[in-house]
Design an enzyme around this catalytic site. Sequence first.
Site, PDB file in Angstrom:
ATOM      1  N   LYS A 204       0.853  -1.190   0.000  1.00  0.00           N
ATOM      2  CA  LYS A 204       0.000   0.000   0.000  1.00  0.00           C
ATOM      3  C   LYS A 204       0.891   1.242   0.000  1.00  0.00           C
ATOM      4  O   LYS A 204       1.527   1.556   0.989  1.00  0.00           O
ATOM      5  CB  LYS A 204      -0.902   0.000   1.246  1.00  0.00           C
ATOM      6  CG  LYS A 204      -2.051   0.986   1.122  1.00  0.00           C
ATOM      7  CD  LYS A 204      -2.557   1.485   2.451  1.00  0.00           C
ATOM      8  CE  LYS A 204      -1.686   2.524   3.075  1.00  0.00           C
ATOM      9  NZ  LYS A 204      -1.421   3.724   2.248  1.00  0.00           N
TER      10      LYS A 204
ATOM     11  N   GLU B 290      10.587   1.433  10.054  1.00  0.00           N
ATOM     12  CA  GLU B 290      11.642   2.387   9.677  1.00  0.00           C
ATOM     13  C   GLU B 290      11.000   3.755   9.777  1.00  0.00           C
ATOM     14  O   GLU B 290      10.160   4.110   8.950  1.00  0.00           O
ATOM     15  CB  GLU B 290      12.124   2.124   8.242  1.00  0.00           C
ATOM     16  CG  GLU B 290      12.703   0.742   8.018  1.00  0.00           C
ATOM     17  CD  GLU B 290      13.970   0.485   8.806  1.00  0.00           C
ATOM     18  OE1 GLU B 290      14.696   1.453   9.108  1.00  0.00           O
ATOM     19  OE2 GLU B 290      14.228  -0.680   9.147  1.00  0.00           O
TER      20      GLU B 290
ATOM     21  N   CYS C 284      14.793  10.246   5.204  1.00  0.00           N
ATOM     22  CA  CYS C 284      14.746   9.905   6.635  1.00  0.00           C
ATOM     23  C   CYS C 284      16.082  10.170   7.291  1.00  0.00           C
ATOM     24  O   CYS C 284      16.141  10.597   8.435  1.00  0.00           O
ATOM     25  CB  CYS C 284      14.306   8.458   6.810  1.00  0.00           C
ATOM     26  SG  CYS C 284      15.299   7.290   5.872  1.00  0.00           S
TER      27      CYS C 284
ATOM     28  N   GLU D 242      11.682  16.839  13.662  1.00  0.00           N
ATOM     29  CA  GLU D 242      12.111  16.420  12.326  1.00  0.00           C
ATOM     30  C   GLU D 242      11.463  17.354  11.307  1.00  0.00           C
ATOM     31  O   GLU D 242      10.251  17.328  11.125  1.00  0.00           O
ATOM     32  CB  GLU D 242      11.662  14.976  12.054  1.00  0.00           C
ATOM     33  CG  GLU D 242      12.110  14.505  10.696  1.00  0.00           C
ATOM     34  CD  GLU D 242      11.571  13.144  10.289  1.00  0.00           C
ATOM     35  OE1 GLU D 242      10.392  12.845  10.563  1.00  0.00           O
ATOM     36  OE2 GLU D 242      12.324  12.380   9.672  1.00  0.00           O
TER      37      GLU D 242
HETATM   38  P1  NAD Z   1       3.168   8.587   7.248  1.00  0.00           P
HETATM   39  O1  NAD Z   1       3.456   7.867   8.514  1.00  0.00           O
HETATM   40  O2  NAD Z   1       2.190   9.680   7.257  1.00  0.00           O
HETATM   41  O3  NAD Z   1       2.659   7.569   6.127  1.00  0.00           O
HETATM   42  C1  NAD Z   1       3.380   6.414   5.778  1.00  0.00           C
HETATM   43  C2  NAD Z   1       2.410   5.385   5.226  1.00  0.00           C
HETATM   44  O4  NAD Z   1       1.542   4.948   6.269  1.00  0.00           O
HETATM   45  C3  NAD Z   1       1.505   5.871   4.110  1.00  0.00           C
HETATM   46  O5  NAD Z   1       1.399   4.852   3.141  1.00  0.00           O
HETATM   47  C4  NAD Z   1       0.179   6.065   4.820  1.00  0.00           C
HETATM   48  O6  NAD Z   1      -0.931   5.952   3.956  1.00  0.00           O
HETATM   49  C5  NAD Z   1       0.204   4.934   5.808  1.00  0.00           C
HETATM   50  N1  NAD Z   1      -0.707   5.074   6.952  1.00  0.00           N
HETATM   51  C6  NAD Z   1      -1.325   6.189   7.406  1.00  0.00           C
HETATM   52  N2  NAD Z   1      -2.049   5.890   8.517  1.00  0.00           N
HETATM   53  C7  NAD Z   1      -1.877   4.574   8.760  1.00  0.00           C
HETATM   54  C8  NAD Z   1      -2.332   3.688   9.771  1.00  0.00           C
HETATM   55  N3  NAD Z   1      -3.117   4.089  10.763  1.00  0.00           N
HETATM   56  N4  NAD Z   1      -1.942   2.396   9.721  1.00  0.00           N
HETATM   57  C9  NAD Z   1      -1.116   1.965   8.749  1.00  0.00           C
HETATM   58  N5  NAD Z   1      -0.645   2.756   7.764  1.00  0.00           N
HETATM   59  C10 NAD Z   1      -1.019   4.050   7.769  1.00  0.00           C
HETATM   60  O7  NAD Z   1       4.616   9.043   6.739  1.00  0.00           O
HETATM   61  P2  NAD Z   1       4.916   9.958   5.490  1.00  0.00           P
HETATM   62  O8  NAD Z   1       4.514  11.341   5.892  1.00  0.00           O
HETATM   63  O9  NAD Z   1       4.366   9.334   4.254  1.00  0.00           O
HETATM   64  O10 NAD Z   1       6.517   9.867   5.399  1.00  0.00           O
HETATM   65  C11 NAD Z   1       7.387  10.731   6.046  1.00  0.00           C
HETATM   66  C12 NAD Z   1       7.987  10.069   7.263  1.00  0.00           C
HETATM   67  O11 NAD Z   1       8.590   8.839   6.904  1.00  0.00           O
HETATM   68  C13 NAD Z   1       9.101  10.872   7.898  1.00  0.00           C
HETATM   69  O12 NAD Z   1       8.946  10.888   9.295  1.00  0.00           O
HETATM   70  C14 NAD Z   1      10.363  10.121   7.529  1.00  0.00           C
HETATM   71  O13 NAD Z   1      11.446  10.305   8.397  1.00  0.00           O
HETATM   72  C15 NAD Z   1       9.871   8.726   7.531  1.00  0.00           C
HETATM   73  N6  NAD Z   1      10.746   7.880   6.722  1.00  0.00           N
HETATM   74  C16 NAD Z   1      11.542   6.977   7.355  1.00  0.00           C
HETATM   75  C17 NAD Z   1      12.418   6.199   6.621  1.00  0.00           C
HETATM   76  C18 NAD Z   1      13.300   5.196   7.297  1.00  0.00           C
HETATM   77  O14 NAD Z   1      13.836   4.333   6.625  1.00  0.00           O
HETATM   78  N7  NAD Z   1      13.486   5.271   8.588  1.00  0.00           N
HETATM   79  C19 NAD Z   1      12.463   6.334   5.241  1.00  0.00           C
HETATM   80  C20 NAD Z   1      11.640   7.260   4.630  1.00  0.00           C
HETATM   81  C21 NAD Z   1      10.773   8.026   5.384  1.00  0.00           C
END
Ligand code: NAD
Length: 472
Positions: A169, A242, A276, A372
Amino acid sequence: MDKTFKLLINGRQVAGAATFDVLNPATEEVVAVCPKADRAQLDEAVAAAKAAFPAWSARSYEDRAAYVLRLADALMERKDEFARLLTAEQGKPLHQAEYEIIGSTFVLRAFADMRAPEKIMRQDGGNTVIEHRTPLGVVAAITPWNFPVILLMNKLGPCLVTGNCMVAKPAPTTPLTTLLFAELAADILPAGVFNVICDQNELGSALTSHPDIAKIAFTGSTGTGSKVMASAADGIKRVTLELGGNDAAIVMGDVPPDVAAAKVFQGAMMNAGQICVAIKRAYVHESIYEEFCASIAKLAQAAVVDDGTKQGVTIGPVQNRMQYEKVKGLLEDAVAQGRVLAGGQLPDRPGYFIPPTIIADLPDDAPLVREEQFGPVLPVLKFSEVDDVVARANDSEYGLAGTVWSRDTQAAMDIARRVDAGTVWVNQHLAIDATLPFRGSKKSGLGAELGQAGLHEYTQAHIINAVELALD
Ligand code: NAD
């Protein structure tokens, strides 16, 4: 774009129960219409993956690895089409989009080479103990919008090679490249092995709490990661998380300031800071602080911020409106509290553009230092003592990565040992390698992605402990 995107469920490309628009962050115009799955389609996708699992997991590693290599080849053949679509939906400059697609093929190839062979733990007289690894079943892969392609491949490679099936997803603002990949995978993989559903954040918890999901591989924010972990608790599901970071760069006084500024600028601003492991706080030794500030300000002023499809652009827009508003808030607060070295003014134009902004002299408790930012706004802070800078770097709920820069590599490695993070790079940044494990400490994550440790996260270790039958 005229192209019709479809979900992938049980080997068939199908329309969603509804649709939504995906916007280009550089223009705020519609790139394409995305199919949106409903709960019934989610259940169908999970059921298809469950049904495909016995046959897929019964294949040999060699057989499954050959499929993964075919996916890598097919992705490489259509690299330009993928890169253009990635820039259109994500915003990154085209050359960085190409880099992500090529990197994705490297990840798939690296996992096609990995195995989780049976290990003899003991062979002692009549006692044989082996560790045998079995796949888990259906994996839910949930990905964010900053690197929608490579972060999916980090999960799909190990998932498929070890014999699991997947329901993926993507994030609602960048689903199109995942759907294009689904189109290519539909011609290669057996039905049900890989399924893709899309949503606008309504299906995440239904997917993670689904009783037929054995493992959740999640990349995203710490807030959502904690919800994912909670929803996995009931079923004692395997999770790898992650999550977010607030990575510190520590620049020692023996580094030429212009060299340090170039490295830190690149590490902080690539992908408009939406990495990230981007450098999110730069601590610079007082002996080179002012010169460093002058050099990094020049680099920020020279950056070309525009639509990523244009030639020569170095920084594209922030990916979506919500993130733009968040970064804008942090920027406005920082401009009021600190010394603006470059940027700070938002252009009046369509698109989520934020010029690279460098702010010096903020207090340690400023939101831009504590939180962040995930955008092209960098705080530069001064330090004089190593103990003090290590304490300040570690004073964060996050612990994803960090960097230390010095001509004295051994001294830098000693500092790196004291930084509480999953990865600390010395004199380099973003040296992520599919054969090395990557993981966060503290609220930056749980479990490993990539490397042999990442592969093992898709298996259950199974100990078989045998002795000769005692006949007396
Ligand atoms: P997000 O947490 O808003 O969304 C990530 C995913 O989770 C999306 O696909 C979203 O639709 C889904 N989602 C939303 N609500 C959910 C729920 N209740 N249950 C399950 N899935 C759900 O994150 P984002 O804004 O898309 O991404 C940015 C963040 O990701 C930043 O904090 C960044 O640091 C982090 N990130 C971490 C890494 C890593 O490897 N550590 C890599 C890339 C990004």
